[in-house]
Design a protein around this motif. Structure first.
Motif, PDB file in Angstrom:
ATOM      1  N   PHE A 256      -4.587  49.991  67.604  1.00 50.20           N
ATOM      2  CA  PHE A 256      -4.153  48.518  67.406  1.00 50.20           C
ATOM      3  C   PHE A 256      -3.366  48.014  68.488  1.00 50.20           C
ATOM      4  O   PHE A 256      -3.650  46.608  69.060  1.00 50.20           O
ATOM      5  N   ALA A 257      -2.389  48.704  69.301  1.00 52.45           N
ATOM      6  CA  ALA A 257      -1.598  48.272  70.200  1.00 52.45           C
ATOM      7  C   ALA A 257      -2.468  47.525  71.455  1.00 52.45           C
ATOM      8  O   ALA A 257      -2.372  46.536  72.139  1.00 52.45           O
ATOM      9  N   PRO A 258      -3.192  48.683  72.051  1.00 55.27           N
ATOM     10  CA  PRO A 258      -4.123  48.160  73.245  1.00 55.27           C
ATOM     11  C   PRO A 258      -5.287  47.040  72.926  1.00 55.27           C
ATOM     12  O   PRO A 258      -5.048  46.154  73.661  1.00 55.27           O
ATOM     13  N   ALA A 259      -5.704  47.045  71.609  1.00 48.74           N
ATOM     14  CA  ALA A 259      -6.804  46.153  71.492  1.00 48.74           C
ATOM     15  C   ALA A 259      -5.949  44.819  71.105  1.00 48.74           C
ATOM     16  O   ALA A 259      -6.253  43.387  71.481  1.00 48.74           O
TER      17      ALA A 259
ATOM     18  N   ILE B 209      -1.158  38.394  63.175  1.00 51.30           N
ATOM     19  CA  ILE B 209      -2.019  39.274  63.015  1.00 51.30           C
ATOM     20  C   ILE B 209      -1.648  40.655  62.512  1.00 51.30           C
ATOM     21  O   ILE B 209      -1.923  41.452  61.581  1.00 51.30           O
ATOM     22  N   SER B 210      -0.465  41.109  63.144  1.00 50.20           N
ATOM     23  CA  SER B 210       0.258  42.063  62.858  1.00 50.20           C
ATOM     24  C   SER B 210       0.944  42.317  61.687  1.00 50.20           C
ATOM     25  O   SER B 210       0.935  43.392  60.824  1.00 50.20           O
ATOM     26  N   ILE B 211       1.352  41.089  61.125  1.00 48.79           N
ATOM     27  CA  ILE B 211       2.091  41.027  59.756  1.00 48.79           C
ATOM     28  C   ILE B 211       0.913  41.086  58.985  1.00 48.79           C
ATOM     29  O   ILE B 211       1.068  42.038  57.492  1.00 48.79           O
ATOM     30  N   ILE B 212      -0.012  40.234  58.737  1.00 49.06           N
ATOM     31  CA  ILE B 212      -1.339  40.388  58.021  1.00 49.06           C
ATOM     32  C   ILE B 212      -1.851  41.770  57.742  1.00 49.06           C
ATOM     33  O   ILE B 212      -2.325  42.152  56.547  1.00 49.06           O
TER      34      ILE B 212
ATOM     35  N   ALA C 139      11.868  36.367  65.867  1.00 50.91           N
ATOM     36  CA  ALA C 139      11.879  37.032  67.041  1.00 50.91           C
ATOM     37  C   ALA C 139      11.964  38.461  66.947  1.00 50.91           C
ATOM     38  O   ALA C 139      11.426  39.417  67.537  1.00 50.91           O
ATOM     39  N   GLY C 140      12.438  38.840  65.759  1.00 52.82           N
ATOM     40  CA  GLY C 140      12.635  40.378  65.182  1.00 52.82           C
ATOM     41  C   GLY C 140      11.377  40.890  64.845  1.00 52.82           C
ATOM     42  O   GLY C 140      11.134  42.003  64.824  1.00 52.82           O
ATOM     43  N   MET C 141      10.530  40.153  64.313  1.00 53.61           N
ATOM     44  CA  MET C 141       9.066  40.532  63.867  1.00 53.61           C
ATOM     45  C   MET C 141       8.179  40.767  64.948  1.00 53.61           C
ATOM     46  O   MET C 141       7.137  41.205  64.848  1.00 53.61           O
ATOM     47  N   VAL C 142       8.283  40.176  66.330  1.00 52.29           N
ATOM     48  CA  VAL C 142       7.349  40.316  67.397  1.00 52.29           C
ATOM     49  C   VAL C 142       7.397  41.524  67.827  1.00 52.29           C
ATOM     50  O   VAL C 142       8.275  42.189  68.279  1.00 52.29           O
ATOM     51  N   PRO C 143       6.135  42.560  67.521  1.00 51.48           N
ATOM     52  CA  PRO C 143       6.087  43.884  68.038  1.00 51.48           C
ATOM     53  C   PRO C 143       5.932  43.859  69.819  1.00 51.48           C
ATOM     54  O   PRO C 143       5.408  42.433  70.356  1.00 51.48           O
ATOM     55  N   SER C 144       6.106  44.957  70.302  1.00 43.57           N
ATOM     56  CA  SER C 144       5.946  44.912  71.832  1.00 43.57           C
ATOM     57  C   SER C 144       4.710  44.677  72.318  1.00 43.57           C
ATOM     58  O   SER C 144       4.303  44.008  73.340  1.00 43.57           O
ATOM     59  N   TYR C 145       3.312  45.038  71.349  1.00 39.87           N
ATOM     60  CA  TYR C 145       2.222  44.825  71.851  1.00 39.87           C
ATOM     61  C   TYR C 145       1.888  43.089  71.768  1.00 39.87           C
ATOM     62  O   TYR C 145       0.925  42.698  72.408  1.00 39.87           O
TER      63      TYR C 145
END
Length: 430
Positions: free
Chosen positions: A170-173, A204-207, A337-343
């Protein structure tokens, strides 16, 4: 009142135009709200507190630049410097983030002193354009390398050091998608391309269930975990001298280059080709850095994204003030801001890397005595995992090549002095 403070009529602008310009600038640089906590969080700092420190440092820097220097130049914690803070000083050299904050504060104090006693002009004018370009490009390459690592697009390999990662993960994509989307939107002239892409990847990460939804708006979190957490006792060591100098050096030239570019675009250069109120502008930048360190963030600097606001008509400090107000309003979006993942931010980092490396096009590649030190500077930053080492080796190589090629007389004596100091550091200080 606004006319008296910002001289709007003199600069042939209006409150409406300045407000639109401020909004435009904010949208192009708002990504720092999400990226800075992500980067400094890896140094062990509380991300929520860094989020608050980022917004406050940016707002204060914008207000100082706007009200005092009257320039349409926005400020915020700088990209590159935050990477140096985390990956070189804390992770690479093993210092605590509290010590690193103290080093940032000291670099800001040095910057203030240089601005007051006018040494800054000597330094800025003395350093060759090729080295300045190489430093910016090297920082960009370093940021890009870090983004590729953090997203697992490249992974450790015991035989070749690094190799390609698994894009089915997921992260690289998502990093790749974010980068492609940012570039495409930027090409179309969409101003908030970076922040929009970050938000899309977060959605997209949340969904997909990768990130839990925690809300959008709330009161700002506490800044206590990073406020006044500077460790000066640990910063007063010989090994930190090069770190303080690197913070100062990168900030100084980044600021100078940004101010020249933005004021030229805005038509603010005087008849003699000089920047009016330059001393105030540099003092605004350096003061914001010291305040930001106290709050709990890396160096605050002038943002080249201010060019978008100038293109929208911004000509006075009111543009910067509007940006500052918007950063204060952003304080109430800490859950987002807290929900934003590193990728979601690594794609943005790759895009920033592209922008920072674009200056290499201005290098005189026909003159190998200019090109070679640039390549050394650019390559050594990611390969040594240190902006400071890249700068030092760049200066040493530039001075050595000019001497051996018989071109020493074309170089300012200050370059040789700085190169000698770096050489002594390499020899005697591990």
């Amino acid at each position: 009142m606004l006319e008296k403070i910002f001289k709007l009529a003199e600069h042939k602008t209006s409150v409406k135009t300045e407000a639109i310009a401020g909004l435009t600038t904010f949208l192009t640089m708002a990504y720092i709200i999400f990226v800075n906590p992500s980067v400094l969080g890896q140094a062990g700092m509380d991300k929520s507190a860094v989020f608050v420190a980022t917004c406050l440092a940016a707002a204060i820097g914008c207000f100082i630049m706007g009200f005092w220097a009257n320039y349409p130049v926005a400020q915020a914690p700088g990209m590159g410097l935050n990477s140096f803070f985390t990956y070189t000083v804390v992770i690479g050299m093993g210092y605590t983030w509290q010590v690193a904050l103290a080093a940032v504060f000291l670099s800001g104090v040095c910057f203030i002193l240089l601005s007051i006693i006018r040494v800054r002009e000597w330094i800025i004018n003395a350093i060759p354009l090729a080295l300045r370009t190489g430093i910016a490009a090297g920082v960009g390459l370093f940021i890009g390398f870090i983004a590729l690592q953090e997203s697992h697009i490249i992974i450790a390999n015991k035989n070749t050091l690094v190799s390609i990662g698994d894009f089915t993960e997921f992260a690289p994509a998502m990093t790749a998608l974010g980068f492609f989307l940012t570039v495409a939107l930027a090409h179309k002239g969409f101003k908030p391309a970076v922040v929009f892409s970050i938000l899309i990847i977060t959605l997209i990460s949340i969904i997909s269930g990768q990130t839990p939804y925690t809300g959008l708006v709330s009161l700002p979190p506490s800044i206590a975990p990073t406020f006044l957490q500077l460790d000066f006792s640990g910063a007063m060591t010989v090994g930190l001298i090069s770190v303080v100098f690197a913070f100062l050096f990168v900030d100084l030239f980044d600021t100078a280059g940004t101010l020249v570019a933005i004021t030229t675009k805005a038509g603010l250069i005087d008849k003699n080709g000089k920047l009016p109120r330059l001393k105030k502008a540099l003092l605004a930048d350096s003061t914001a850095t010291t305040i930001g360190a106290v709050l709990g963030t890396s160096n605050t600097t002038s943002y080249i994204e201010s060019a978008s606001g100038v293109a929208a008509g911004g000509r006075t400090g009111l543009t910067a003030v509007v940006v500052g107000i918007l950063f204060l309003l952003a304080l109430f979006f800490s859950p987002l801001a807290g929900m934003v993942p590193s990728y979601a931010t690594t794609g943005a980092l790759l895009y920033v890397a592209v922008l920072m490396m674009s200056g290499l096009a201005n290098i005189d590649w026909e003159d190998v005595t200019e090109a070679a030190p640039v390549v050394i500077t650019t390559l050594m930053m990611p390969l040594t995992y240190s902006i400071a080492e890249g700068i030092s080796l760049g200066f040493i190589s530039y001075a050595a090549i000019k001497i051996l090629s018989g071109k020493a007389k074309t170089v300012n004596i200050s370059v040789f002095i700085i190169a000698l100091l770096f050489l002594l550091k390499v020899i005697f200080i591990s």
